[in-house]
Design a protein around this motif. Structure first.
Motif, short mmCIF file in Angstrom:
data_model
loop_
_atom_site.label_atom_id
_atom_site.label_comp_id
_atom_site.label_asym_id
_atom_site.label_seq_id
_atom_site.Cartn_x
_atom_site.Cartn_y
_atom_site.Cartn_z
N GLY A 91 45.65 52.15 86.08
CA GLY A 91 45.36 52.43 84.68
C GLY A 91 44.11 53.28 84.53
O GLY A 91 43.38 53.54 85.50
N GLU A 92 43.85 53.73 83.33
CA GLU A 92 42.69 54.58 83.04
C GLU A 92 41.81 53.90 82.01
O GLU A 92 42.28 53.50 80.95
CB GLU A 92 43.17 55.93 82.51
N VAL A 93 40.53 53.77 82.32
CA VAL A 93 39.56 53.25 81.37
C VAL A 93 39.01 54.43 80.58
O VAL A 93 38.43 55.35 81.15
CB VAL A 93 38.43 52.47 82.09
N LEU A 94 39.25 54.42 79.28
CA LEU A 94 38.83 55.52 78.41
C LEU A 94 37.40 55.34 77.93
O LEU A 94 36.71 56.32 77.65
CB LEU A 94 39.76 55.62 77.21
N MET A 95 36.97 54.09 77.78
CA MET A 95 35.61 53.78 77.36
C MET A 95 35.16 52.56 78.15
O MET A 95 35.83 51.53 78.13
CB MET A 95 35.55 53.50 75.86
N GLU A 96 34.06 52.70 78.86
CA GLU A 96 33.54 51.62 79.68
C GLU A 96 33.18 50.41 78.82
O GLU A 96 32.89 50.55 77.63
CB GLU A 96 32.30 52.10 80.44
N PRO A 97 33.17 49.22 79.42
CA PRO A 97 32.78 48.03 78.67
C PRO A 97 31.42 48.20 78.01
O PRO A 97 30.49 48.74 78.61
CB PRO A 97 32.73 46.93 79.74
N MET A 98 31.34 47.78 76.75
CA MET A 98 30.09 47.87 76.00
C MET A 98 30.00 46.72 75.01
O MET A 98 31.02 46.25 74.52
CB MET A 98 29.99 49.21 75.26
N GLN A 99 28.78 46.28 74.75
CA GLN A 99 28.55 45.25 73.75
C GLN A 99 28.69 45.86 72.37
O GLN A 99 28.19 46.95 72.11
CB GLN A 99 27.13 44.68 73.92
N VAL A 100 29.37 45.18 71.47
CA VAL A 100 29.55 45.65 70.10
C VAL A 100 28.92 44.62 69.17
O VAL A 100 29.49 43.56 68.91
CB VAL A 100 31.05 45.84 69.75
N ALA A 101 27.72 44.96 68.71
CA ALA A 101 26.95 44.06 67.84
C ALA A 101 27.06 42.63 68.36
O ALA A 101 26.91 42.41 69.55
CB ALA A 101 27.40 44.21 66.40
N ASP A 102 27.33 41.67 67.48
CA ASP A 102 27.48 40.29 67.93
C ASP A 102 28.96 39.89 68.03
O ASP A 102 29.29 38.72 68.17
CB ASP A 102 26.72 39.33 67.02
N PHE A 103 29.87 40.90 68.02
CA PHE A 103 31.30 40.62 68.10
C PHE A 103 31.74 40.28 69.52
O PHE A 103 32.67 39.53 69.72
CB PHE A 103 32.13 41.82 67.63
N GLY A 104 31.10 40.88 70.52
CA GLY A 104 31.48 40.67 71.91
C GLY A 104 31.46 41.98 72.67
O GLY A 104 30.85 42.95 72.24
N THR A 105 32.14 42.00 73.81
CA THR A 105 32.20 43.18 74.67
C THR A 105 33.60 43.76 74.58
O THR A 105 34.58 43.03 74.51
CB THR A 105 31.88 42.79 76.12
N MET A 106 33.68 45.09 74.61
CA MET A 106 34.98 45.74 74.55
C MET A 106 35.01 46.92 75.51
O MET A 106 33.98 47.46 75.90
CB MET A 106 35.29 46.24 73.15
N CYS A 107 36.20 47.29 75.90
CA CYS A 107 36.44 48.57 76.58
C CYS A 107 37.80 49.06 76.09
O CYS A 107 38.59 48.28 75.55
CB CYS A 107 36.37 48.44 78.09
N LEU A 108 38.03 50.33 76.23
CA LEU A 108 39.34 50.89 75.85
C LEU A 108 39.98 51.44 77.10
O LEU A 108 39.35 52.14 77.89
CB LEU A 108 39.18 52.00 74.81
N ALA A 109 41.25 51.11 77.29
CA ALA A 109 41.98 51.56 78.49
C ALA A 109 43.37 52.00 78.11
O ALA A 109 43.87 51.65 77.05
CB ALA A 109 42.05 50.42 79.50
#
Length: 109
Positions: A91-109
């Protein structure tokens, strides 16, 4: 936000050029209500169903004007480990894992 099982859908957001039209549509169809837009998060606007956060709507980012799209998020215990698994399995990770305010961590793949 409640902890979800690994891989379970845990959040959705949608990008719309006509944000007010989208809010009106989803309000009428699904009964959603909306919080005030968060300017520090790019006018990210949480949607509520029966008083609980259900999803969010956001205007397009520069270069994406005129586009509309939904993004479904899947729960993961460790976003960095999940990003590695995505790559390891082709698969391809389009956006590396990042903290998003106090919502949690996300990445886009």
């Amino acid at each position: 936000m409640a902890v979800q099982p690994e891989g379970a859908p845990c959040w959705a957001d949608a990008m719309f050029s006509d944000l007010e039209g989208a809010k009106s549509f989803y309000g009428d169809v699904l009964g959603w209500t909306f919080a005030e837009a968060s300017t520090e998060l790019g006018n990210y606007t949480e949607a509520y169903a029966n008083g609980k956060a259900a999803a969010a709507v956001v205007p397009p980012m520069p270069g994406q004007e005129g586009m509309s799209q939904w993004c479904l998020y899947l729960a993961a215990e460790d976003a960095a480990a999940t990003a590695r698994k995505i790559r390891d399995n082709g698969g391809e990770v389009l956006m590396e894992p990042m903290q998003v305010a106090d919502f949690g961590t996300m990445c886009l793949a």
